[in-house]
Design a protein around this motif. Sequence first.
Motif, short mmCIF file in Angstrom:
data_model
loop_
_atom_site.label_atom_id
_atom_site.label_comp_id
_atom_site.label_asym_id
_atom_site.label_seq_id
_atom_site.Cartn_x
_atom_site.Cartn_y
_atom_site.Cartn_z
N LEU A 1 -17.95 -10.45 30.58
CA LEU A 1 -16.93 -10.84 29.61
C LEU A 1 -16.20 -9.61 29.10
CD1 LEU A 1 -19.12 -13.36 27.60
CD2 LEU A 1 -17.26 -13.92 29.13
N GLY A 2 -14.91 -9.75 28.93
CA GLY A 2 -14.11 -8.65 28.41
C GLY A 2 -13.79 -7.56 29.43
N HIS A 3 -14.05 -7.83 30.69
CA HIS A 3 -13.84 -6.82 31.72
C HIS A 3 -12.35 -6.57 31.92
CE1 HIS A 3 -14.89 -4.49 35.29
NE2 HIS A 3 -13.85 -5.05 35.88
N PRO A 4 -11.90 -5.38 32.06
CA PRO A 4 -12.62 -4.12 32.06
C PRO A 4 -12.61 -3.41 30.71
CG PRO A 4 -10.44 -3.70 32.91
CD PRO A 4 -10.52 -5.18 32.56
N GLU A 5 -11.83 -3.91 29.76
CA GLU A 5 -11.66 -3.19 28.49
C GLU A 5 -12.85 -3.28 27.55
OE1 GLU A 5 -9.28 -1.04 27.18
OE2 GLU A 5 -8.66 -0.99 29.27
N LEU A 6 -13.55 -4.39 27.52
CA LEU A 6 -14.63 -4.56 26.55
C LEU A 6 -16.00 -4.85 27.17
CD1 LEU A 6 -12.82 -6.59 23.77
CD2 LEU A 6 -13.82 -4.33 23.54
N CYS A 7 -16.09 -4.73 28.46
CA CYS A 7 -17.38 -5.05 29.08
C CYS A 7 -18.38 -3.92 28.87
CB CYS A 7 -17.20 -5.31 30.57
SG CYS A 7 -16.57 -3.92 31.50
N ARG B 1 -21.62 -1.44 30.35
CA ARG B 1 -21.75 -0.57 31.51
C ARG B 1 -22.06 -1.41 32.74
NH1 ARG B 1 -26.05 3.16 28.64
NH2 ARG B 1 -26.99 1.14 28.81
N PRO B 2 -21.78 -0.89 33.92
CA PRO B 2 -22.09 -1.64 35.14
C PRO B 2 -23.60 -1.91 35.25
CG PRO B 2 -20.67 0.24 35.63
CD PRO B 2 -21.10 0.38 34.20
N CYS B 3 -23.93 -3.06 35.77
CA CYS B 3 -25.34 -3.44 35.96
C CYS B 3 -25.84 -2.84 37.26
CB CYS B 3 -25.47 -4.96 35.98
SG CYS B 3 -27.16 -5.52 36.27
N ILE B 4 -26.72 -1.89 37.16
CA ILE B 4 -27.24 -1.22 38.35
C ILE B 4 -28.06 -2.18 39.19
CG2 ILE B 4 -29.34 -0.28 37.31
CD1 ILE B 4 -27.03 1.68 39.61
N ARG B 5 -28.72 -3.13 38.55
CA ARG B 5 -29.53 -4.11 39.30
C ARG B 5 -28.63 -5.05 40.11
NH1 ARG B 5 -35.03 -5.22 36.21
NH2 ARG B 5 -35.23 -3.14 35.33
N CYS C 1 -30.47 -8.26 40.12
CA CYS C 1 -30.30 -8.80 38.76
C CYS C 1 -30.30 -10.32 38.82
CB CYS C 1 -29.00 -8.32 38.12
SG CYS C 1 -28.80 -8.92 36.42
N PHE C 2 -31.24 -10.90 38.12
CA PHE C 2 -31.35 -12.36 38.11
C PHE C 2 -31.00 -12.96 36.76
CE2 PHE C 2 -34.34 -10.70 41.30
CZ PHE C 2 -33.76 -11.24 42.43
N LYS C 3 -30.43 -12.15 35.86
CA LYS C 3 -30.10 -12.64 34.52
C LYS C 3 -28.80 -13.43 34.47
CE LYS C 3 -32.63 -9.10 32.00
NZ LYS C 3 -32.54 -8.08 30.97
N GLY C 4 -27.94 -13.22 35.43
CA GLY C 4 -26.67 -13.95 35.48
C GLY C 4 -25.84 -13.74 34.22
N GLN C 5 -25.39 -14.84 33.60
CA GLN C 5 -24.54 -14.78 32.40
C GLN C 5 -25.23 -14.12 31.21
OE1 GLN C 5 -21.40 -15.58 31.98
NE2 GLN C 5 -20.96 -16.64 33.89
N SER C 6 -26.55 -14.12 31.17
CA SER C 6 -27.26 -13.54 30.03
C SER C 6 -27.46 -12.03 30.16
CB SER C 6 -28.61 -14.24 29.82
OG SER C 6 -29.44 -14.02 30.94
N CYS C 7 -27.05 -11.45 31.28
CA CYS C 7 -27.18 -10.00 31.46
C CYS C 7 -26.20 -9.30 30.53
CB CYS C 7 -26.89 -9.61 32.91
SG CYS C 7 -27.11 -7.85 33.23
N GLU C 8 -26.67 -8.28 29.84
CA GLU C 8 -25.82 -7.55 28.90
C GLU C 8 -24.96 -6.48 29.58
OE1 GLU C 8 -28.60 -4.40 26.75
OE2 GLU C 8 -29.42 -6.42 26.68
N PHE C 9 -25.16 -6.29 30.87
CA PHE C 9 -24.37 -5.32 31.62
C PHE C 9 -23.32 -6.03 32.46
CE2 PHE C 9 -28.50 -3.41 30.78
CZ PHE C 9 -28.12 -2.24 30.15
N CYS C 10 -22.35 -5.27 32.94
CA CYS C 10 -21.21 -5.85 33.65
C CYS C 10 -21.51 -6.01 35.14
CB CYS C 10 -19.98 -4.96 33.45
SG CYS C 10 -18.48 -5.64 34.17
N HIS C 11 -21.18 -7.18 35.68
CA HIS C 11 -21.37 -7.46 37.09
C HIS C 11 -20.08 -7.33 37.89
CE1 HIS C 11 -25.39 -9.86 36.69
NE2 HIS C 11 -25.43 -8.69 36.09
#
Length: 158
Positions: free
Chosen positions: A1-7, A9-13, A19-29
């Motif tokens: 959400l908010g990509h790219p201005e408010l997202c 950090r990138p999700c390394i997983r 990364c299996f958190k999907g929408q609940s991941c706090e990092f950017c996909h």
Amino acid sequence: LGHPELCGRPCIRFIYGTCFKGQSCEFCHAPHETAKVKMDKSQRQIFEQMSESEVLSFALTHLQRKCQQNGMLDQMALVFVALRRHLRFGLQPSPATPGTSRRTQQQHLRILVPAVRKMSLGRLLELVQQKVEPGFRQELQKLIDHAVGRRKGAPRLA
């Protein structure tokens, strides 16, 4: 959400497919084309010496410009209301940095401007949050989360 201005950090997983958190991941996909803009040593020293009110006054102009460039003024309206309210009513008056003239302060701000102009809206908000008191930092984070749709329920300002 908010990509790219408010997202976030990138999700390394996500990059490695773990990364299996999907929408609940706090990092950017989403892909990030540019690296996070950072201040150089002299800019960081100037920033660290600035008071909370100096940072808020300086940042407000740049935050509004970034929002206007990205068509996010309406979306971030409550954030601006909170920042202005805190600047006007929530801060104890802070004396100018000892031994720093008005001219020197203006020169310091000019040194910060090139880095700040290159920063994303999210990075600039991170800098502001570093300088504000913890209670206001939490309020500000809730408003930012609401602005980008990270949480349900609209926070209300007093």
